[in-house]
Design an enzyme around this catalytic site. Structure first.
Site, PDB file in Angstrom:
ATOM      1  N   HIS A   1       0.848  -1.443   0.283  1.00  0.00           N
ATOM      2  CA  HIS A   1      -0.541   0.093  -0.015  1.00  0.00           C
ATOM      3  C   HIS A   1       0.959   1.477  -0.158  1.00  0.00           C
ATOM      4  CE1 HIS A   1      -3.588   2.770   1.515  1.00  0.00           C
ATOM      5  NE2 HIS A   1      -2.711   3.484   2.169  1.00  0.00           N
ATOM      6  N   GLU A   2       1.830   1.565   1.010  1.00  0.00           N
ATOM      7  CA  GLU A   2       2.854   2.675   1.036  1.00  0.00           C
ATOM      8  C   GLU A   2       3.472   2.286  -0.434  1.00  0.00           C
ATOM      9  OE1 GLU A   2       2.998   4.492   2.944  1.00  0.00           O
ATOM     10  OE2 GLU A   2       0.573   3.883   3.680  1.00  0.00           O
TER      11      GLU A   2
ATOM     12  N   HIS B   1       1.624   4.423  -2.844  1.00  0.00           N
ATOM     13  CA  HIS B   1       1.932   5.995  -2.356  1.00  0.00           C
ATOM     14  C   HIS B   1       2.994   6.260  -3.413  1.00  0.00           C
ATOM     15  CE1 HIS B   1      -1.805   6.720  -0.748  1.00  0.00           C
ATOM     16  NE2 HIS B   1      -1.171   5.899   0.273  1.00  0.00           N
TER      17      HIS B   1
ATOM     18  N   GLU C   1      -6.721   6.954  -0.770  1.00  0.00           N
ATOM     19  CA  GLU C   1      -6.821   5.589   0.275  1.00  0.00           C
ATOM     20  C   GLU C   1      -7.388   4.722  -1.044  1.00  0.00           C
ATOM     21  OE1 GLU C   1      -4.317   5.088   2.151  1.00  0.00           O
ATOM     22  OE2 GLU C   1      -4.240   6.965   2.375  1.00  0.00           O
TER      23      GLU C   1
END
Length: 633
Positions: free
Chosen positions: A163-164, A167, A241
């Site tokens: 997930h990070e 980004h 998100e």
């Protein structure tokens, strides 16, 4: 969305943020002016010049505050992590939880084809949370809470880290850092009002009544700024998100890990709250989970149940109640779950040097910054295939320069001796000697697919050198790749990649997130790149011409340009790289597909050619996962 569509969406979000900020600033200035009118009404003095000066003063105060805060973040992601009280994870952690965390991050870095980010831990935080910060992948830092390390199993931790990484790759991270500075600017008037009110409150001297009124007006205007800051963060962050969750699933190709992490946040008393970290409010929009309590309409993240249901549509709230009861009795232990579930990564072998990779241009475009599940397993195998002694060297600041330089050394002893002298002249005899020793032990034996991961893993250690040292090192790399000799296409491109990454690491704020040029504006550079790679990859001029034509026909409409091998060889590309990197996302997507056709005109490539494609794409900031025969035997 694929990588290029995400990049285009990041541009749209940046414009959206600018419009929101402009509206917020206009409202704040209007309120300041209303306060001036109120004060002027009491004093009997009213002038349009006063309104203009007040408006300019308020605008200047917000602008200076924003610029100051952005300047304080100029060091990139690591400065944000350290400012929150995080501590950096050692290159070779003794603690098993930290070692597992580092292994997971290394695997995803290798699989996604980007430099290994610096890694930090908020050791006093029991909640499950994480965030990525920085201006570009070359200065990224990932911070994880101790609660996440302790309570998540390997699959769940992998989902959070993926997930990070989404980004980092999608352009969200840079926008997040800029939001910190810009939102600080529109909230600074509230602090100015509080301090002004504190100074004048309780004093009974003549004229202070107006000062109190002015301070209150400033405080009200500043409070509106706080309101807008929270609203903007919520508006920008929530949808992003959801997209990052979807991207994480694309990374890992399984939903159970990410969903399991979200369930633990929802089911544990500590949730994702940050209780001790400094400046948690400032970074709330960057976190994996909601870090602070507050009103739902100011929430920077979608509701947890909605995020879980996006991953597991059949999940119901009753499932959360059962999990809360179970974890209320026994708190989850991630490392113990790993053992029970058998989540240690499998060891995989490397392909033979003569292996062929089957590639389709459209599939490669989809793979940019989007590794599949089997590619994550391959990345774990690549990390394990690196000799432990070599791994120990590349993660040490005092040895990483020598390891990277060893990858650029020539195989011929006489050429290598000249290169050793060049390195010794610029960086000293110890670095030159160590580079030669590393090349002697591992240079010839190192599999082609391990060279890029090795550079990636060494990047955090390299960034710990001073900017002056990095500049000298970059100049040394430049001298090596432009030294007349046996420089191969791969080592030339690898050297250029190191130069690009070092330049970005020295000045992360100056890195452009994405270009805006159309293909027609860089037609000459595209033709040059296709011709250079076709010429370098084929000894037979006829085969080279066919490879060039295959790429050119995929890139340009109408008649393909004529094939002309570059007279200056590889160095003809020196001036083309910066222009090509300025291409808009859609143009880069077309260029990557054309490169695949040119390098592998028959749809197949040798592993060495596939690695060359990866390096070229990395220079253009389109990171490719390792392109290996699948499955690996």
């Amino acid at each position: 969305m694929n990588f290029f569509e995400h990049q285009a969406a990041a541009r749209r979000r940046s414009r959206q943020l600018m419009w929101m900020l402009a509206g917020a600033v206009a409202c704040i200035i209007a309120l300041v002016d209303m306060g001036v009118l109120l004060v002027a009404g009491f004093s009997g003095v009213l002038s349009w010049r006063v309104l203009v000066l007040t408006s300019l003063a308020a605008l200047a105060t917000m602008a200076v505050a924003a610029l100051w805060r952005l300047s304080s973040l100029r060091e990139g992601g690591a400065s944000i992590a350290l400012g929150m009280g995080a501590e950096e994870v050692d290159a070779a952690p003794v603690d098993s939880a930290r070692r597992r965390l580092r292994n997971v991050v290394e695997e995803i870095a290798i699989a996604s084809g980007v430099p290994m980010p610096r890694l930090f831990v908020l050791s006093s935080e029991d909640g499950i949370n994480a965030f990525a910060a920085g201006y570009a992948p070359t200065d990224a830092a990932i911070t994880v809470t101790a609660g996440a390390m302790r309570q998540l199993n390997r699959d769940e931790l992998q989902g959070v880290i993926a997930h990070e990484f989404s980004h980092i790759l999608n352009g969200d991270m840079r926008l997040n850092v800029r939001m910190i500075g810009l939102l600080f600017g529109i909230t600074v008037l509230a602090e100015c009002g509080r301090k002004a009110l504190h100074v004048v409150r309780g004093r009974g001297r003549s004229g202070l009544g107006l000062a109190v009124l002015a301070a209150l007006a400033l405080l009200v205007a500043g409070s509106v700024g706080l309101f807008f800051a929270k609203l903007i963060k919520a508006a920008i962050s929530r949808q992003r998100e959801f997209l990052a969750d979807a991207s994480a699933v694309q990374f890992t190709r399984q939903t159970s890990g990410l969903a399991g992490a979200l369930k633990k946040i929802a089911g544990l008393p500590t949730g994702s709250r940050l209780s001790h970290a400094q400046g948690a409010e400032e970074v709330s929009h960057m976190l994996f989970g909601e870090g602070l309590d507050g009103l739902d309409w100011f929430a920077t993240h979608p509701p947890l149940l909605a995020r879980i249901r996006m991953l597991e549509p059949g999940f119901r709230e009753g499932g959360l109640r059962a999990l809360r009861e179970r974890w209320g009795q026994v708190s989850p232990d991630g490392l113990a779950e790993d053992l029970a579930l058998g989540l240690a990564p499998d060891t995989v072998g490397l392909p033979a040097a003569s292996s062929q990779v089957l590639l389709q241009p459209s599939q490669v475009v989809t793979q940019v910054a989007r590794p599949a599940l089997h590619e994550l397993a391959q990345a774990a195998g690549l990390r394990q295939a690196i000799d432990p002694q070599l791994h120990a060297l590349v993660v040490q600041p005092q040895a990483v320069q020598a390891v990277i330089l060893a990858l650029l050394l020539d195989g011929a002893p006489e050429r290598r001796a000249a290169q050793q002298a060049l390195i010794a002249q610029r960086l000293g005899a110890p670095v030159a000697g160590q580079a030669v020793r590393v090349h002697r032990v591992w240079g010839q034996a190192l599999h082609p697919v391990l060279r890029l991961p090795l550079v990636s893993l060494g990047f955090p250690a390299l960034r710990q050198h001073t900017p002056e040292d990095l500049q000298v090192f970059s100049a040394t790399v430049d001298a090596l790749i432009h030294d007349q000799g046996g420089m191969t296409t791969f080592t030339y491109c690898l050297g250029w990649l190191v130069r690009v990454q070092l330049r970005e690491a020295r000045r992360p704020r100056m890195v452009r997130q994405h270009g805006a040029l159309a293909l027609s504006a860089v037609r000459a550079e595209c033709v040059l790149l296709l011709a250079t790679l076709a010429h370098a990859g084929h000894e037979d001029p006829i085969q080279a011409q066919r490879a060039f034509r295959a790429g050119a026909q995929a890139l340009f409409t109408g008649a393909a340009p004529p094939y002309r091998p570059p007279s200056a060889g590889l160095h003809a590309l020196d001036g083309a790289w910066p222009r090509l990197d300025e291409l808009a996302p859609a143009g880069k997507q077309q260029l990557v597909a054309a490169l695949v056709r040119a390098i592998g005109q028959d749809g197949r490539m040798a592993v060495e050619e596939a690695e060359l494609l990866r390096v070229v794409c990395a220079i253009l900031h389109c990171p490719l996962p390792p392109q290996l025969p699948s499955p690996i035997a």
